[in-house]
Design a protein around this motif. Structure first.
Motif, PDB file in Angstrom:
ATOM      1  N   THR A 137      40.581 -12.331 -15.220  1.00 49.85           N
ATOM      2  CA  THR A 137      39.737 -13.479 -15.570  1.00 49.85           C
ATOM      3  C   THR A 137      38.291 -13.054 -15.845  1.00 49.85           C
ATOM      4  OG1 THR A 137      39.516 -13.794 -13.185  1.00 49.85           O
ATOM      5  CG2 THR A 137      41.088 -15.203 -14.329  1.00 49.85           C
ATOM      6  N   ALA A 138      37.709 -13.674 -16.857  1.00 47.16           N
ATOM      7  CA  ALA A 138      36.383 -13.242 -17.340  1.00 47.16           C
ATOM      8  C   ALA A 138      35.245 -13.755 -16.458  1.00 47.16           C
ATOM      9  CB  ALA A 138      36.178 -13.748 -18.757  1.00 47.16           C
ATOM     10  N   GLY A 139      34.110 -13.144 -16.613  1.00 45.53           N
ATOM     11  CA  GLY A 139      32.847 -13.685 -16.118  1.00 45.53           C
ATOM     12  C   GLY A 139      32.775 -13.912 -14.620  1.00 45.53           C
ATOM     13  N   ILE A 334      38.812  -2.857 -17.738  1.00 40.75           N
ATOM     14  CA  ILE A 334      37.582  -2.518 -18.453  1.00 40.75           C
ATOM     15  C   ILE A 334      36.883  -3.781 -18.946  1.00 40.75           C
ATOM     16  CG2 ILE A 334      36.693  -1.310 -20.488  1.00 40.75           C
ATOM     17  CD1 ILE A 334      38.870   0.765 -19.989  1.00 40.75           C
ATOM     18  N   HIS A 335      37.655  -4.702 -19.484  1.00 37.66           N
ATOM     19  CA  HIS A 335      37.035  -5.918 -20.027  1.00 37.66           C
ATOM     20  C   HIS A 335      36.365  -6.751 -18.914  1.00 37.66           C
ATOM     21  CE1 HIS A 335      37.123  -9.302 -23.178  1.00 37.66           C
ATOM     22  NE2 HIS A 335      36.520  -9.797 -22.110  1.00 37.66           N
ATOM     23  N   VAL A 336      37.076  -7.010 -17.828  1.00 34.37           N
ATOM     24  CA  VAL A 336      36.501  -7.901 -16.799  1.00 34.37           C
ATOM     25  C   VAL A 336      35.936  -7.128 -15.601  1.00 34.37           C
ATOM     26  CG1 VAL A 336      38.097  -9.735 -17.463  1.00 34.37           C
ATOM     27  CG2 VAL A 336      38.606  -8.395 -15.428  1.00 34.37           C
ATOM     28  N   GLY A 337      36.140  -5.805 -15.560  1.00 30.88           N
ATOM     29  CA  GLY A 337      35.574  -4.999 -14.474  1.00 30.88           C
ATOM     30  C   GLY A 337      36.377  -5.113 -13.192  1.00 30.88           C
ATOM     31  N   ILE A 338      35.844  -4.543 -12.131  1.00 30.92           N
ATOM     32  CA  ILE A 338      36.484  -4.645 -10.812  1.00 30.92           C
ATOM     33  C   ILE A 338      35.513  -5.428  -9.933  1.00 30.92           C
ATOM     34  CG2 ILE A 338      37.511  -3.410  -8.877  1.00 30.92           C
ATOM     35  CD1 ILE A 338      38.073  -1.076 -10.704  1.00 30.92           C
ATOM     36  N   LYS A 339      35.867  -6.681  -9.708  1.00 33.75           N
ATOM     37  CA  LYS A 339      34.926  -7.572  -8.993  1.00 33.75           C
ATOM     38  C   LYS A 339      34.699  -7.099  -7.563  1.00 33.75           C
ATOM     39  CE  LYS A 339      36.310 -11.041 -12.175  1.00 33.75           C
ATOM     40  NZ  LYS A 339      37.464 -11.840 -12.585  1.00 33.75           N
ATOM     41  N   GLY A 340      33.472  -7.292  -7.075  1.00 40.81           N
ATOM     42  CA  GLY A 340      33.150  -6.861  -5.714  1.00 40.81           C
ATOM     43  C   GLY A 340      32.877  -5.368  -5.626  1.00 40.81           C
ATOM     44  N   ALA A 345      31.857  -5.385 -15.740  1.00 41.15           N
ATOM     45  CA  ALA A 345      32.656  -5.950 -16.831  1.00 41.15           C
ATOM     46  C   ALA A 345      31.945  -5.582 -18.120  1.00 41.15           C
ATOM     47  CB  ALA A 345      32.720  -7.463 -16.684  1.00 41.15           C
ATOM     48  N   VAL A 346      32.658  -5.013 -19.086  1.00 46.59           N
ATOM     49  CA  VAL A 346      31.970  -4.629 -20.318  1.00 46.59           C
ATOM     50  C   VAL A 346      32.452  -5.404 -21.542  1.00 46.59           C
ATOM     51  CG1 VAL A 346      31.269  -2.313 -19.579  1.00 46.59           C
ATOM     52  CG2 VAL A 346      33.511  -2.641 -20.606  1.00 46.59           C
ATOM     53  N   GLY A 347      33.426  -6.271 -21.347  1.00 49.81           N
ATOM     54  CA  GLY A 347      33.893  -7.089 -22.471  1.00 49.81           C
ATOM     55  C   GLY A 347      33.125  -8.397 -22.529  1.00 49.81           C
ATOM     56  N   PRO A 348      33.280  -9.135 -23.631  1.00 50.56           N
ATOM     57  CA  PRO A 348      32.593 -10.422 -23.740  1.00 50.56           C
ATOM     58  C   PRO A 348      33.058 -11.409 -22.655  1.00 50.56           C
ATOM     59  CG  PRO A 348      33.716  -9.834 -25.805  1.00 50.56           C
ATOM     60  CD  PRO A 348      34.114  -8.821 -24.799  1.00 50.56           C
ATOM     61  N   ALA A 349      32.153 -12.269 -22.231  1.00 47.13           N
ATOM     62  CA  ALA A 349      32.469 -13.330 -21.260  1.00 47.13           C
ATOM     63  C   ALA A 349      31.636 -14.534 -21.668  1.00 47.13           C
ATOM     64  CB  ALA A 349      32.104 -12.863 -19.849  1.00 47.13           C
ATOM     65  N   PRO A 350      31.947 -15.729 -21.140  1.00 42.41           N
ATOM     66  CA  PRO A 350      31.133 -16.893 -21.497  1.00 42.41           C
ATOM     67  C   PRO A 350      29.652 -16.584 -21.285  1.00 42.41           C
ATOM     68  CG  PRO A 350      33.027 -17.561 -20.182  1.00 42.41           C
ATOM     69  CD  PRO A 350      33.039 -16.062 -20.229  1.00 42.41           C
ATOM     70  N   THR A 352      27.894 -14.136 -22.739  1.00 37.59           N
ATOM     71  CA  THR A 352      27.479 -12.768 -23.059  1.00 37.59           C
ATOM     72  C   THR A 352      28.448 -12.113 -24.047  1.00 37.59           C
ATOM     73  OG1 THR A 352      27.597 -10.500 -22.180  1.00 37.59           O
ATOM     74  CG2 THR A 352      28.341 -12.221 -20.730  1.00 37.59           C
ATOM     75  N   ASP A 353      27.889 -11.286 -24.938  1.00 39.18           N
ATOM     76  CA  ASP A 353      28.729 -10.616 -25.943  1.00 39.18           C
ATOM     77  C   ASP A 353      29.450  -9.415 -25.361  1.00 39.18           C
ATOM     78  OD1 ASP A 353      27.876 -12.374 -27.762  1.00 39.18           O
ATOM     79  OD2 ASP A 353      26.296 -11.097 -28.602  1.00 39.18           O
ATOM     80  N   GLY A 354      28.961  -8.909 -24.219  1.00 38.00           N
ATOM     81  CA  GLY A 354      29.570  -7.721 -23.625  1.00 38.00           C
ATOM     82  C   GLY A 354      29.060  -6.447 -24.289  1.00 38.00           C
ATOM     83  N   VAL A 355      29.349  -5.309 -23.655  1.00 34.15           N
ATOM     84  CA  VAL A 355      28.921  -4.012 -24.190  1.00 34.15           C
ATOM     85  C   VAL A 355      29.904  -3.534 -25.261  1.00 34.15           C
ATOM     86  CG1 VAL A 355      28.410  -1.606 -23.585  1.00 34.15           C
ATOM     87  CG2 VAL A 355      27.851  -3.425 -21.976  1.00 34.15           C
ATOM     88  N   TYR A 356      31.207  -3.786 -25.042  1.00 30.43           N
ATOM     89  CA  TYR A 356      32.229  -3.423 -26.030  1.00 30.43           C
ATOM     90  C   TYR A 356      32.815  -4.688 -26.652  1.00 30.43           C
ATOM     91  CZ  TYR A 356      32.660   1.079 -23.488  1.00 30.43           C
ATOM     92  OH  TYR A 356      32.450   2.287 -22.892  1.00 30.43           O
TER      93      TYR A 356
END
Ligand code: HEC
Length: 382
Positions: A137-139, A334-340, A345-350, A352-356
């Motif tokens: 899940t994103a963001g 990679i897209h949503v990262g490892i929370k905590g 997170a380097v992919g787009p999320a609500p 933010t465009d993200g790094v990749y």
């Protein structure tokens, strides 16, 4: 000498304080402490002995029992999106699934401090603080139910978290609901601790219950429901059906990996062996135990059930990925990262465009997989 002496005192009192707590937990979970039904132990993590008065502890306990029930009879107010029938299937001491399969590591309240937890690295997850690491899940969103189902079915490789693939689907669903329940209960408890202990608010239990429902429980349960709609759907994988195409994708991934903004080289390092420049990493559960000096770390960590534990960035050469080995698992990592954890997170999320860009994530994955000489284990689809 002083330093050693004070850390000895801290460790010593830590052992005494926590071994008696452990004994109490064992007695409660064995059902021989008191004849009455067990209660969830209060979350005292990060607090000094005496920080929470008896009256404050009682007010928190009574409020939580009113809102969310007890280990034998969990409850959730109507309209917050949890299924009480499923919870009841997981609860209870005799046939309760959670106590049968999970409590020895995760503890009765999901604090990650069960009797077997102290020897483990990483520690079992403390569900009470909110974040879950392996999500789709994103963001910064909560996990989806499928994320938790996947964790239970496959376990977490390279940690003590076992696979429960042999349990029937109904049991997995009941356990997943119960993990969510312990988490929203834990976050509501943190809200009450803040209100009653940190802000020293004194209110009768019926007022606390109304406040905790509106300000603590409902918002956090809402995030769990919302997360079900926030699953990231990856774009199709770029074609890598010929050695040339695969090599081109790996090369694109290599360049993206080395980009400064993504910061990969800081942790897994330029050679992907977990040897980046960042050598002191902690997850959100251990970060508050870290002080500026060793004495301060000893003092802070002494307020927790378990000593401080460092994080080790992944060594891609081993080809073991805790969040799963399938391409889609790596995509989500990679897209949503490892929370905590510091893994961003380097992919787009609500917002933010993200790094990749999403399609670029696939090239980075091909690059990461090229480190490992082992054949990739194929996990069954969740
Ligand atoms: C032998 C110890 C052990 C047992 C038994 C165990 N766990 Fe775990 N569990 C762990 C450890 C250790 C982790 C932390 C893994 C990590 O941080 O990568 C974990 C992590 C988790 C997570 C967090 C995943 C995430 O995304 O952050 C969930 C959910 C979970 N366990 C649920 C359960 C449930 C439900 C059961 C019982 C059916 C259970 N565990 C039994 C040790 C255990």
């Amino acid at each position: 000498m002083d330093i050693r002496h004070s850390s000895f005192v801290i460790r010593h009192s830590f052992v005494i304080r926590h071994s008696s707590f452990l004994l109490a937990c064992l007695l409660i979970s064995a059902g021989c402490g008191r004849s009455s039904a067990p209660r969830f132990p209060l979350n005292t993590e990060g607090r000094k002995p005496g920080d929470i008065s008896e009256a404050q502890g009682r007010a928190i306990d009574e409020t939580l029992v009113k809102l969310l029930g007890t280990p034998d009879e969990p409850n959730v107010p109507e309209g917050v999106g949890f299924d009480v029938e499923l919870l009841r299937a997981s609860a209870g001491s005799r046939l309760g699934l959670f106590r049968r399969h999970c409590v020895k590591c995760h503890g009765l309240s999901g604090g990650g401090t069960g009797p077997a937890a102290g020897m483990l690295n990483p520690y079992p997850r403390d569900f009470r603080t909110g974040p879950f690491k392996y999500t789709s899940t994103a963001g910064g969103a909560k996990p989806s139910l499928d994320d938790l189902r996947r964790t239970l079915r496959t376990g977490v490789p390279d940690t003590a978290m076992p696979s429960f693939a042999r349990l029937p689907n109904e049991h997995i669903d009941a356990l997943v609901e119960y993990v969510g329940y312990l988490s929203i209960r834990g976050e509501t408890e943190l809200y009450l601790l803040q209100l009653i202990v940190d802000e020293d608010e004194y209110l009768p239990v019926h007022e606390l219950t109304a406040l905790a429902l509106d300000e603590g429980l409902r918002p956090v349960a809402g995030l769990w429901v919302e997360a079900r709609t926030m699953v990231v759907v990856p774009p199709p994988e770029p074609p890598t059906d010929t050695p040339e195409r695969l090599a081109a994708s790996i090369e694109k991934g290599r360049r993206l990996y080395a980009e400064k903004d993504a910061q990969c080289v800081k942790c897994p390092g330029p050679d992907g062996n977990g040897d980046g420049e960042e050598d002191e990493l902690y997850d959100d559960w251990n970060k508050p135990k870290k002080g500026v000096t060793p004495q301060q770390t000893g003092e802070l960590a002494g307020r927790y059930m378990r000593p401080i534990q460092r994080l080790r960035p992944r060594n891609f050469c081993e080809g073991i990925f805790r969040g799963g080995n399938r391409p889609i698992d790596l995509y989500w990592r990679i897209h949503v990262g490892i929370k905590g954890t510091p893994m961003p997170a380097v992919g787009p999320a609500p917002g933010t465009d993200g790094v990749y860009r999403p399609e670029e994530v696939w090239h980075v994955i091909n690059y990461i997989r090229s480190f490992s000489s082992k054949p990739q284990a194929v996990h069954p689809a969740p």
